[in-house]
Design an enzyme around this catalytic site. Structure first.
Site, mmCIF file in Angstrom:
data_model
loop_
_atom_site.group_PDB
_atom_site.id
_atom_site.type_symbol
_atom_site.label_atom_id
_atom_site.label_comp_id
_atom_site.label_asym_id
_atom_site.label_seq_id
_atom_site.Cartn_x
_atom_site.Cartn_y
_atom_site.Cartn_z
ATOM 1 N N SER A 175 0.827 -1.199 0.000
ATOM 2 C CA SER A 175 0.000 0.000 0.000
ATOM 3 C C SER A 175 0.865 1.253 0.000
ATOM 4 O O SER A 175 1.654 1.458 -0.912
ATOM 5 C CB SER A 175 -0.961 -0.040 1.185
ATOM 6 O OG SER A 175 -1.955 0.943 1.061
ATOM 7 N N ASP A 235 -5.531 2.396 -4.413
ATOM 8 C CA ASP A 235 -6.814 2.217 -3.742
ATOM 9 C C ASP A 235 -7.027 3.307 -2.697
ATOM 10 O O ASP A 235 -7.909 3.219 -1.852
ATOM 11 C CB ASP A 235 -6.936 0.825 -3.111
ATOM 12 C CG ASP A 235 -5.953 0.588 -1.980
ATOM 13 O OD1 ASP A 235 -5.061 1.439 -1.752
ATOM 14 O OD2 ASP A 235 -6.051 -0.467 -1.317
#
Length: 472
Positions: free
Chosen positions: A151, A335
């Protein structure tokens, strides 16, 4: 140092040199730490933790690191879980990866393990965002999916997210079951693996005749690579089309020539974000050149989280130079999005009076509520980086919620029983906005997997259209 830690270190130094999954970097690091007991202990005192977020850790040698061996062990455990939990026709796993160091290699290693276990593998032919992975899981009818990413962590980290058949991150129950399978395994002796090699589908159909036959192939290593195929282009196109369908303009005319600065922060967002924006009619886009191409070292933003000012600093400089209306940035697996706008734009919305931070006067036009800012004649409007303000997740969520609800009501598109899903850490004002529009709020624990769980429940009840928005 405990004897068992030293013993495991010695075993790794012996096994890695002869292992099928040879990694020269791991071997070199093992040799380099030979005389450093503190480094050996930190690398081997435990196994890398596995939970609902999968694996995440520093890249390097050892059981407490992200490397080809820990990735292979996790993949073997996931393969065993899938084979125990699903019928053979559903033994399919989708794979994607981001721009991080060794992400492509880890994705290939995982694919090789799945294939060696008789599981059909669908992998994107190039790095792709996490949302594209989730979509592929559902579109291809997979039992699970994995996304190799850490991430928005610093560059020395990588990770391994696991997704369920619904395209959401796995539940606590599923994570516990997968972990139980992983813990049964010896990291060198119990892993089935084959070298990565993928074939491309003969046409754009998700399952060609050739692909269908692969599911019945022999499980011997020589046939394993035939179970790996690249995800066809139509899946990516389908995802893009679904994103565009989320628009709530319902035919309203807007200014699509707004100036946008975008940064993928050296991650996966460049192609899908630009494609979606351009196909939606937004073409006045400037990309932050230094952060445009995939680069797992993240040279201009050591902590690539678009929600913090340090990661957005370069983009804000670009925005000022372009006098941009909007700055967008996405994290490495795309995301998470960061947004910055001009301070005087916020003043225009909230006050409609003179903005004290600039020389620009904001007009409250009673006939045109979308009136632009204006300045005295022959005066050029300019901006500086400090005249842009980052929107928090709460601010963005509330603005989206209000806009979505107002548009749906204005166009007669509000469902009969609309639902907002938010987490317990989300600002309470969101619930007040929802109530104003007659939208029911469902509060869940922190984590998008819990928001996804609520969407799944609505889906099972045939109420997918009732879902309005989810954020935390």
């Amino acid at each position: 140092m405990k004897a068992e830690i030293r013993k495991e270190y010695q075993r790794w130094t012996e096994q890695c040199a002869a292992a099928i999954l040879y990694d020269a970097d791991v071997e070199a690091e093992l040799k380099a730490m030979a005389a450093d007991e503190a480094k050996i202990e930190d690398a081997f005192y435990r196994d890398l933790a596995f939970g609902t977020g999968g694996l995440r850790g520093v890249i390097g040698a050892g059981t407490n690191r992200m490397n080809v061996y820990t990735v292979a062990k996790a993949s073997q455990g996931l393969a065993d879980y899938v084979k125990k939990s699903f019928t053979e026709k559903d033994w399919k796993i989708a794979v994607s990866y981001d721009s991080r160091i060794k992400s492509d290699r880890f994705a290939q290693v995982a694919s090789g393990v799945f294939a060696a276990n008789g599981i059909r593998v669908w992998i994107y032919p190039e790095l792709m965002p996490t949302p594209c992975l989730s979509y592929a899981v559902r579109a291809l009818g997979c039992a699970a999916g994995i996304m190799v990413t850490a991430s928005h962590n610093p560059s020395r980290y990588n990770g391994y997210k696991v997704y369920g058949a619904d395209g959401c991150q796995i539940t606590t129950e599923a994570a516990t079951e997968i972990l139980a399978e992983i813990e049964k395994l010896d990291i060198f002796d119990d892993i089935k693996v084959t070298e990565f090699a993928a074939d491309e589908p003969a046409c754009e159909g998700a399952e060609t005749d050739k692909a269908a036959g692969m599911a019945e192939a022999s499980q011997e290593a020589g046939a394993c690579t035939a179970r790996i195929s690249y995800i066809p282009a139509e899946i990516y196109t389908g995802f893009t089309e679904e994103v565009k369908k989320q628009s709530v303009l319902f035919g309203d005319e807007i200014d699509r020539n707004v100036s946008i600065v975008y940064s993928p922060l050296n991650g996966t967002g460049l192609k899908p974000v630009l494609r979606t924006l351009k196909e939606s009619g937004f073409t006045n886009i400037t990309v932050v050149a230094e952060q445009e191409q995939p680069d797992g070292h993240f040279p201009t933003c050591p902590y690539p989280n678009p929600e913090i000012r340090e990661a957005m600093a370069l983009g804000m400089e670009y925005a000022a130079k372009c006098n941009a209306d909007l700055l967008l940035a996405t994290d490495p697996d795309c995301d998470r999005v960061g947004i910055a706008v001009k301070k005087n734009a916020i003043a225009a919305v909230s006050e409609g009076v003179e903005n004290k931070n600039t020389d620009v006067i904001v007009s409250e036009d009673t006939e045109n509520k979308n009136a632009d800012t204006f300045a005295p004649e022959n005066t050029e409007i300019t901006a500086t980086a400090d005249q842009y303000v980052l929107l928090s997740g709460n601010e963005t969520g509330m603005l989206l919620l209000d806009f979505i609800c107002s548009q749906r009501i204005r166009h007669g598109q509000m469902p009969e029983n609309p639902v907002l899903v938010k987490t317990i850490v989300t600002i309470d004002m969101a619930e007040r906005i929802a109530k104003k529009y007659g939208v029911r709020t469902v509060n869940v624990l922190t984590g998008f997997k819990f928001i996804g769980e609520q969407i799944g429940l609505l889906e099972k009840q045939g109420r997918t259209e009732d879902y309005i928005l989810g954020f935390e």
